[in-house]
Design a protein around this motif. Sequence first.
Motif, short mmCIF file in Angstrom:
data_model
loop_
_atom_site.label_atom_id
_atom_site.label_comp_id
_atom_site.label_asym_id
_atom_site.label_seq_id
_atom_site.Cartn_x
_atom_site.Cartn_y
_atom_site.Cartn_z
N GLU A 6 -2.00 -6.89 10.06
CA GLU A 6 -1.90 -5.59 10.70
C GLU A 6 -3.07 -4.73 10.24
N SER A 7 -3.69 -4.05 11.17
CA SER A 7 -4.75 -3.13 10.76
C SER A 7 -4.11 -1.84 10.26
N PRO A 8 -4.77 -1.15 9.32
CA PRO A 8 -4.20 0.08 8.80
C PRO A 8 -4.11 1.13 9.91
N PRO A 9 -3.19 2.08 9.78
CA PRO A 9 -3.06 3.09 10.82
C PRO A 9 -4.34 3.91 10.93
N ARG A 10 -4.71 4.19 12.14
CA ARG A 10 -5.88 5.04 12.37
C ARG A 10 -5.40 6.48 12.41
N SER A 11 -6.27 7.38 12.01
CA SER A 11 -5.89 8.79 11.96
C SER A 11 -5.52 9.33 13.33
N ASP A 12 -6.08 8.76 14.41
CA ASP A 12 -5.74 9.27 15.73
C ASP A 12 -4.43 8.68 16.25
N ASP A 13 -3.82 7.74 15.52
CA ASP A 13 -2.53 7.17 15.89
C ASP A 13 -1.36 7.94 15.29
N LEU A 14 -1.63 8.85 14.38
CA LEU A 14 -0.59 9.53 13.63
C LEU A 14 -0.60 11.01 13.93
N PRO A 15 0.54 11.69 13.69
CA PRO A 15 0.56 13.13 13.90
C PRO A 15 -0.49 13.82 13.05
N SER A 16 -1.02 14.88 13.56
CA SER A 16 -2.05 15.61 12.83
C SER A 16 -1.45 16.35 11.64
N THR A 17 -1.97 16.06 10.47
CA THR A 17 -1.54 16.76 9.26
C THR A 17 -2.72 17.38 8.54
N GLY A 18 -3.90 17.20 9.10
CA GLY A 18 -5.09 17.69 8.43
C GLY A 18 -5.55 16.76 7.32
N VAL A 19 -4.97 15.56 7.25
CA VAL A 19 -5.30 14.60 6.20
C VAL A 19 -6.06 13.44 6.83
N GLU A 20 -7.19 13.08 6.25
CA GLU A 20 -7.97 11.94 6.71
C GLU A 20 -7.35 10.66 6.17
N LEU A 21 -7.13 9.67 7.04
CA LEU A 21 -6.55 8.41 6.62
C LEU A 21 -7.58 7.29 6.58
N THR A 22 -8.74 7.61 6.10
CA THR A 22 -9.81 6.61 6.04
C THR A 22 -9.95 6.00 4.65
N SER A 23 -9.06 6.39 3.74
CA SER A 23 -9.12 5.85 2.38
C SER A 23 -7.73 5.82 1.78
N ILE A 24 -7.62 5.15 0.65
CA ILE A 24 -6.35 5.12 -0.07
C ILE A 24 -5.95 6.54 -0.48
N GLU A 25 -6.91 7.33 -0.88
CA GLU A 25 -6.62 8.72 -1.28
C GLU A 25 -6.10 9.52 -0.09
N GLY A 26 -6.69 9.28 1.07
CA GLY A 26 -6.23 9.96 2.28
C GLY A 26 -4.81 9.56 2.64
N LEU A 27 -4.51 8.28 2.51
CA LEU A 27 -3.15 7.80 2.78
C LEU A 27 -2.17 8.39 1.77
N ARG A 28 -2.57 8.45 0.50
CA ARG A 28 -1.72 9.05 -0.53
C ARG A 28 -1.45 10.51 -0.21
#
Length: 113
Positions: A6-28
């Motif tokens: 499975e590819s990791p979720p892309r930031s445009d696939d998730l509700p906007s929270t103002g958090v970048e999901l391009t890194s582990i820190e962003g996911l955290r």
Amino acid sequence: MGNRKESPPRSDDLPSTGVELTSIEGLRDYVVSNTRIMSVLCARQAVYQSFLDAVLQKLDVHARASIRNAFRRDVENTMALADELALDDGLAVTPEYHQALLSQANEILRRLA
């Protein structure tokens, strides 16, 4: 399918929270943000539950019946409004939303009986 990763979720696939999901820190940060939101919702639910418990003790049979009828009508209106707004905005009201709303409403109606 079996070995496909499975590819990791892309930031445009998730509700906007103002958090970048391009890194582990962003996911955290995303998980922490959602946990905070859930904590607030749980706290509100606890307050409403405590209020309901206190009020129910003070209501006579006639008051409970009147409140039960009004509450049932309001829940039906809320569901219809949510569906209408979703249609107007091209959104989907999830089955989980309806299930949670009906479950909570039925619990309150049961306690008012």
